[in-house]
Design a protein around this motif. Structure first.
Motif, PDB file in Angstrom:
ATOM      1  N   ASP A  48       0.756  14.904  -7.477  1.00 53.29           N
ATOM      2  CA  ASP A  48       0.385  13.684  -6.695  1.00 53.29           C
ATOM      3  C   ASP A  48       0.753  12.412  -7.686  1.00 53.29           C
ATOM      4  O   ASP A  48       0.766  11.305  -7.170  1.00 53.29           O
ATOM      5  CB  ASP A  48      -1.313  13.867  -6.455  1.00 53.29           C
ATOM      6  CG  ASP A  48      -2.080  14.118  -7.272  1.00 53.29           C
ATOM      7  OD1 ASP A  48      -1.611  14.593  -8.647  1.00 53.29           O
ATOM      8  OD2 ASP A  48      -3.534  14.399  -7.073  1.00 53.29           O
ATOM      9  N   PHE A  73       0.933  18.215  -4.438  1.00 57.26           N
ATOM     10  CA  PHE A  73       0.131  18.879  -4.833  1.00 57.26           C
ATOM     11  C   PHE A  73      -1.001  18.093  -5.309  1.00 57.26           C
ATOM     12  O   PHE A  73      -1.062  17.317  -6.232  1.00 57.26           O
ATOM     13  CB  PHE A  73       0.491  19.797  -6.011  1.00 57.26           C
ATOM     14  CG  PHE A  73       1.252  20.966  -5.689  1.00 57.26           C
ATOM     15  CD1 PHE A  73       1.078  21.957  -4.653  1.00 57.26           C
ATOM     16  CD2 PHE A  73       2.648  20.957  -6.164  1.00 57.26           C
ATOM     17  CE1 PHE A  73       1.984  22.765  -4.310  1.00 57.26           C
ATOM     18  CE2 PHE A  73       3.753  22.027  -5.849  1.00 57.26           C
ATOM     19  CZ  PHE A  73       3.298  22.866  -4.947  1.00 57.26           C
ATOM     20  N   ASP A  75      -4.285  17.253  -6.914  1.00 51.85           N
ATOM     21  CA  ASP A  75      -5.299  17.637  -7.454  1.00 51.85           C
ATOM     22  C   ASP A  75      -6.275  16.457  -8.369  1.00 51.85           C
ATOM     23  O   ASP A  75      -6.953  16.251  -9.072  1.00 51.85           O
ATOM     24  CB  ASP A  75      -4.936  18.491  -8.788  1.00 51.85           C
ATOM     25  CG  ASP A  75      -3.665  18.039  -9.614  1.00 51.85           C
ATOM     26  OD1 ASP A  75      -3.439  16.730  -9.443  1.00 51.85           O
ATOM     27  OD2 ASP A  75      -3.020  18.913 -10.111  1.00 51.85           O
ATOM     28  N   SER A  77      -5.253  14.319 -10.269  1.00 54.60           N
ATOM     29  CA  SER A  77      -5.081  14.439 -11.813  1.00 54.60           C
ATOM     30  C   SER A  77      -3.598  14.422 -12.401  1.00 54.60           C
ATOM     31  O   SER A  77      -2.735  14.844 -11.624  1.00 54.60           O
ATOM     32  CB  SER A  77      -5.792  15.572 -12.439  1.00 54.60           C
ATOM     33  OG  SER A  77      -5.458  16.050 -13.754  1.00 54.60           O
TER      34      SER A  77
HETATM   35 MG   LIG Z   1      -1.632  16.007 -10.207  1.00 48.97          MG
END
Ligand SMILES: [Mg+2]
Ligand SMILES: Cc1ncc(C[n+]2csc(CCOP(=O)(O)OP(=O)(O)O)c2C)c(N)n1
Length: 151
Positions: A48, A73, A75, A77
């Motif tokens: 992301d 993906f 997440d 983070s």
């Molecule tokens: Mg990430």
């Protein structure tokens, strides 16, 4: 991680910025791949954080009518960095990122968008990939707490 697990079935079928590992590579690489080989389906796997660097390029995919598919993906983070902070005994520092509604983003840039919370939902989202005629962004929700068990 995807690079370690992916099984290539033929030569010249995988593009990956190994070594420098530049974020922001996946989306433009997918667009270029599809422009170069319109006869082959193209799928990008991106984090992301990396996607945030190049997401608006999906407007180009849509303008050019390129049916590339991007699995993000999600997440929330910059997790590769967060894991290193963790292993060095530091708390997460400047690595958490706010989630984005990627389905809304997809619509805003003229792409199809779908959210997948489970592997089964991801499989469903990717069904019929080779026959797609429009670009697709898949927001694949990932719980980062599961990474610890894998590393
Ligand atoms: Mg990430
Ligand atoms: C252009 C660029 N800037 C910084 C880095 C350093 N870096 C490596 S992984 C990473 C975080 C990636 O986050 P994300 O794309 O969300 O993937 P995740 O690790 O969360 O799966 C960063 C900042 C890089 N590889 N490339």
């Amino acid at each position: 991680m995807a690079g370690q697990a992916w099984q290539a079935t033929e030569p010249r079928s995988v593009l990956i910025p190994n070594g420098l590992s530049a974020m922001g590579f996946g989306v433009p690489a997918a667009i270029a791949a599809r422009l170069t080989r319109p006869d082959r389906p193209v799928l990008a796997l991106v984090g992301d954080g990396g996607f945030a660097m190049a997401a608006t390029e999906m407007r180009i995919a849509s303008s050019l009518g390129l049916p590339v598919t991007v699995v993000v993906f999600a997440d929330n983070s910059l997790n590769r960095i967060e894991l290193r902070q963790q292993s060095a005994g530091y708390p997460p520092t400047a690595t958490r990122i706010d989630g984005m509604d990627l389905v809304a983003l997809a619509e805003a840039v003229g792409c199809d968008g779908v959210r997948a919370d489970t592997p089964a939902a991801l499989e469903k989202a990717l069904a019929g990939l080779a026959a797609r005629t429009r670009p697709l962004i898949v927001e694949a929700r990932i719980d980062p707490t599961q990474y610890e068990a894998q590393f």
